[in-house]
Design an enzyme around this catalytic site. Sequence first.
Site, short mmCIF file in Angstrom:
data_model
loop_
_atom_site.label_atom_id
_atom_site.label_comp_id
_atom_site.label_asym_id
_atom_site.label_seq_id
_atom_site.Cartn_x
_atom_site.Cartn_y
_atom_site.Cartn_z
N SER A 60 -34.25 6.04 9.73
CA SER A 60 -35.18 7.17 9.91
C SER A 60 -36.60 6.76 10.28
O SER A 60 -37.41 7.64 10.60
CB SER A 60 -35.22 8.01 8.64
OG SER A 60 -34.07 8.79 8.57
N LYS A 63 -37.79 8.08 13.52
CA LYS A 63 -38.25 9.46 13.68
C LYS A 63 -39.75 9.56 13.96
O LYS A 63 -40.21 10.51 14.58
CB LYS A 63 -37.88 10.27 12.44
CG LYS A 63 -36.36 10.39 12.26
CD LYS A 63 -35.95 10.94 10.90
CE LYS A 63 -34.43 10.99 10.78
NZ LYS A 63 -33.96 11.37 9.44
N TYR A 181 -29.27 10.28 18.99
CA TYR A 181 -29.85 10.18 17.64
C TYR A 181 -29.28 8.97 16.88
O TYR A 181 -30.02 8.22 16.25
CB TYR A 181 -29.58 11.49 16.88
CG TYR A 181 -29.96 11.44 15.42
CD1 TYR A 181 -31.29 11.56 15.02
CD2 TYR A 181 -29.00 11.24 14.44
CE1 TYR A 181 -31.64 11.49 13.68
CE2 TYR A 181 -29.34 11.16 13.10
CZ TYR A 181 -30.66 11.28 12.73
OH TYR A 181 -31.01 11.19 11.40
N TYR A 232 -39.40 12.26 2.31
CA TYR A 232 -38.54 13.39 1.89
C TYR A 232 -39.00 14.02 0.58
O TYR A 232 -40.18 14.27 0.42
CB TYR A 232 -37.07 12.94 1.81
CG TYR A 232 -36.68 11.99 2.90
CD1 TYR A 232 -36.66 12.43 4.23
CD2 TYR A 232 -36.37 10.66 2.64
CE1 TYR A 232 -36.32 11.58 5.24
CE2 TYR A 232 -36.02 9.80 3.66
CZ TYR A 232 -36.00 10.26 4.96
OH TYR A 232 -35.67 9.40 5.96
N VAL A 250 -33.00 4.72 5.54
CA VAL A 250 -31.96 4.29 4.58
C VAL A 250 -31.49 2.85 4.81
O VAL A 250 -30.69 2.34 4.03
CB VAL A 250 -30.73 5.23 4.53
CG1 VAL A 250 -31.09 6.55 3.88
CG2 VAL A 250 -30.11 5.41 5.89
#
Length: 296
Positions: A60, A63, A181, A232, A250
């Site tokens: 991630s 992103k 992705y 998050y 992760v």
Amino acid sequence: MELQQLVDRIASEVTPGGAVADYIPALARVDPHAFGLAVATLDGEVFGAGRHERPFSIQSISKVFTLALALAENDDVWTRVGREPSGSPFNSLVQLETEQGIPRNPFINAGAVVVTDHLGLGASDRLLEFLRRESGNPGIGVDPEVAESELDHSDRNRALAHFMASYGNMRNPVDVVLREYVRQCSIAMSCTDLAKATLFLARHGVRNDGTRLLGVSAAKRVNAVMLTCGTYDAAGQFAYRVGLPGKSGVGGGIIAVVPGRCAICVWSPALDARGNSVAGVDALDRFTTLTGWSVF
Ligand code: GLN
């Protein structure tokens, strides 16, 4: 204290703990006790400790860079994705129904899938090109084993994408977007590579070659969204302990930005229940405590 002494001290003090992500089987094979830390300063110097040259799955963390690339074109991506913390796990579906297919922010999976869709076909190649340039490492690539494993276990992300498509918030076919992705998440980079690639956010939008990717406002806003949404449902705790814009993945990596000074990347694969590296957060906590370099 000199930065080299500082990173060595932090590397000797932290203890990796928690469990590696196993919902993507290829990620479960990494050594949970590995640890690396790199700090890249604005003038391009890098101070590293532990396994800071060892590539890992950026997941991630990608992103942040796709959002930056989308904003470099224009800011109409904000009509398709919000910028509020979700307070929910990174792969949650629940808010999408009440919020008509507009994800809360670009750093949860649903939001990142929209940003990738916004960039369109070839998004992952554009990302790779950007990361190679900024890090000065032309060898950066997609880990094919992680990509295949993730694609084989992408029911959840596929569900998110189809759900958003049902609200008209996808431009490209779900399969195409999912492939892009998964490729972007499966890029392997070291702490050193990532710290260098993050420097444009510490330099208010200016790339390592002196050209500008983002305006000052856009760079400030990416940092703001990292602070509020980058970890998050633990973003509050991260701001409390570390006090820097940060983004986790992760794979166990976390990037963090000290505007006007440096970019940091830490890696340790064992995660807490929210998907953030335990030793990574601990190392960043120690870094800002010892240097006093937080945004607060
Ligand atoms: N590729 C992962 C996923 O889509 C990224 C999640 C993460 O790093 N938090 O589930």
